[in-house]
Enzyme design. Structure first.
Site, short mmCIF file in Angstrom:
data_model
loop_
_atom_site.label_atom_id
_atom_site.label_comp_id
_atom_site.label_asym_id
_atom_site.label_seq_id
_atom_site.Cartn_x
_atom_site.Cartn_y
_atom_site.Cartn_z
N ASP A 258 8.85 -5.43 -4.74
CA ASP A 258 7.99 -5.29 -3.53
C ASP A 258 8.00 -3.82 -2.96
O ASP A 258 9.00 -3.42 -2.54
CB ASP A 258 8.77 -6.14 -2.26
CG ASP A 258 8.09 -6.26 -1.13
OD1 ASP A 258 7.34 -5.29 -0.87
OD2 ASP A 258 8.47 -6.91 -0.33
N ASP B 68 1.03 -5.30 -3.78
CA ASP B 68 2.29 -4.70 -3.67
C ASP B 68 3.48 -5.55 -4.05
O ASP B 68 4.66 -4.95 -3.81
CB ASP B 68 2.55 -4.03 -2.42
CG ASP B 68 2.67 -5.02 -1.34
OD1 ASP B 68 2.08 -6.17 -1.46
OD2 ASP B 68 3.46 -4.90 -0.38
N GLU B 69 3.33 -6.54 -4.75
CA GLU B 69 4.42 -7.31 -5.03
C GLU B 69 4.31 -8.21 -6.29
O GLU B 69 3.08 -8.45 -6.71
CB GLU B 69 4.35 -8.49 -3.85
CG GLU B 69 5.81 -8.97 -3.36
CD GLU B 69 5.73 -9.77 -2.45
OE1 GLU B 69 6.15 -11.03 -2.49
OE2 GLU B 69 5.50 -9.52 -1.28
#
Length: 423
Positions: A100, A191-192
């Site tokens: 993350d 983003d993960e």
DNA sequence: GCGGATCAC
DNA sequence: TATGGTGATCCGC
């Protein structure tokens, strides 16, 4: 289930679940949020939704009051049977990583504009913020907060408009690295991602230097490492900002970890579920386990089975392949729109945009859904399933137009006063 | 299948 | 002045 006598709504108050929110003046921040929101149509609608949740809770409490000792005992036996069965399925052999990039958009903007590093800043607009940096979080500025409220909390806040193309490019670079470690990794968002490191570790016998690479792109990188996806996700949240947390693959470590875990930290348990559980005296996962018989009587089977898995520290140990998409949509918010001709032409425009997106993926669909939100923030959807699949703007509009006309008719002679349309 | 709600990001 | 957009899932019809 006490009401909102405190003077503010639990749904609107500052969410200090996120990192970077420690030791700030919650009361002062909440006061500013409430004073800025009060009386707005948005606020009134939030109030209404809050009442609905309270009613749901009251109904649940009534149900609870009628449960007999007998029923509870029977439920307890059932719960224990299910627990045994789940326990047999426990697999501690996989190493699942959740990555993350904390404050991702803000981190990319700060990389490209170092002056921003020392300033409170957020990415978004006066209407809505996507994320904020840690300076801004000290003032209570956070994701999903409108910029104009954030400005009241922090007058010096710099608001940077989002550059999604740039974030996508950075994300693509990072995903290339992910693929080296697990070709089947699952991206959750820009983003993960979830990765299965088991095979990689067997081959290389060592942890990768993965963190160093991220540091050059985004200073806040979080890794959660655990035997399943549910736990890995919670672990990545543990050492914010910029850290990693490894949960050992033993039953004991997992159970200890879960005992102390607040239910709200678990993915899938949101604001409403948390409030309902709180009403039953449940705030941590240890309570969850203690009250499982009761939960099995008050919640659906899907829900309490999920609760049970969580309370046992169980989760998915394989990362599912990216599945086929089930829907595609486009929606837009605008200033009040009440003229029928304008509503129809906007609807056509949306259909054209949607058709274009569908063409890119060579998709067709059988169900057309129209979404409307009026100026009081009340949302409605109207759907129609066809016998055949459609793909062109004309085909979609033919259906959406009728759905829209029906709603206009329904409301007449009052006009529909819209603030959002989608399909 | 439909519509409202919840949830994640 | 001003509270998002996209996709998924669940529940109760």
């Amino acid at each position: 289930s006490d009401n909102t006598k405190e003077g503010f709504l639990s749904r609107m108050a500052l969410n200090d679940n996120k990192a970077g929110m420690e030791g700030l003046d919650r009361d002062k921040i909440n006061k500013i949020i409430m004073e800025t929101s009060k009386g707005s149509r948005f606020y009134e609608n939030e109030l209404k939704k809050e009442q609905q949740v309270n009613q749901r809770i009251e109904k649940m409490m009534l149900q609870k009051a009628q449960i007999t000792e007998q029923q509870l005992k029977k439920a307890q036996a059932q719960v224990e049977r299910v627990a045994l069965e789940l326990e047999r399925s426990r697999d501690l052999t996989r190493v699942i990583v959740h990555v993350d990039m904390d404050a991702f958009y803000a981190a990319v903007e700060m990389r490209d504009c170092p002056e921003l590093k020392d300033k409170p800043m957020a990415v978004g607009s006066m209407s809505m913020l996507s994320t904020s940096n840690y300076h801004a979080r000290k003032f209570g500025v956070r994701a999903a907060m409108p910029g104009f409220i954030a400005k009241k909390l922090c007058p010096n806040l710099v608001i940077v408009p989002p550059n999604f193309d740039k974030y996508r490019a950075v994300s693509d670079e990072i995903r290339e690295i992910f693929a080296d470690y697990d070709p089947h990794f699952q991206p959750v968002s820009l983003d993960e991602a979830y990765l299965d490191f088991t095979d990689h570790l067997e081959k290389r016998q060592s942890w990768p230097e993965i963190m160093f690479y991220y540091d050059s792109i985004a200073p806040f990188t979080l890794l959660g490492i655990a035997p399943n996806m549910m736990l890995a996700k919670v672990c990545s949240d543990k050492n914010k900002p910029n850290g990693q947390y490894v949960l050992p693959s033993t039953r004991e470590a997992v159970m200890d970890f879960v005992q102390a875990l607040p239910v709200r930290k678990v993915s899938g348990i949101g604001k409403v579920s948390e409030k309902m559980l709180n009403a039953l005296g449940i705030s941590s996962c240890s309570h969850l386990a203690q009250q499982m018989a009761l939960l099995s009587l008050l919640f659906s089977e899907t829900s309490w089975h999920h609760f049970m898995q969580v309370s046992l520290g169980l989760g998915s140990t394989y990362i599912p392949r990216h599945e086929e998409r089930k829907s595609m949509s486009t929606e837009r918010t605008f200033k009040e729109l009440s003229k029928v001709e304008e509503q129809l032409s906007l609807c056509r425009e949306l259909c054209e945009d949607l058709a274009e997106d569908m063409k890119k993926e060579d998709l067709k669909g059988k169900t057309v859904t129209l979404k409307l939100k009026n100026v009081n923030f009340e949302v409605k959807t109207r759907a129609l399933t066809l016998q055949y699949a459609v793909a062109t703007a004309d085909e979609i509009f033919a259906v959406a137009k009728d759905l829209l006309k029906m709603e206009i008719e329904n409301e007449s002679p009052q006009p529909l006063r819209l603030r959002l349309m989608g399909n």
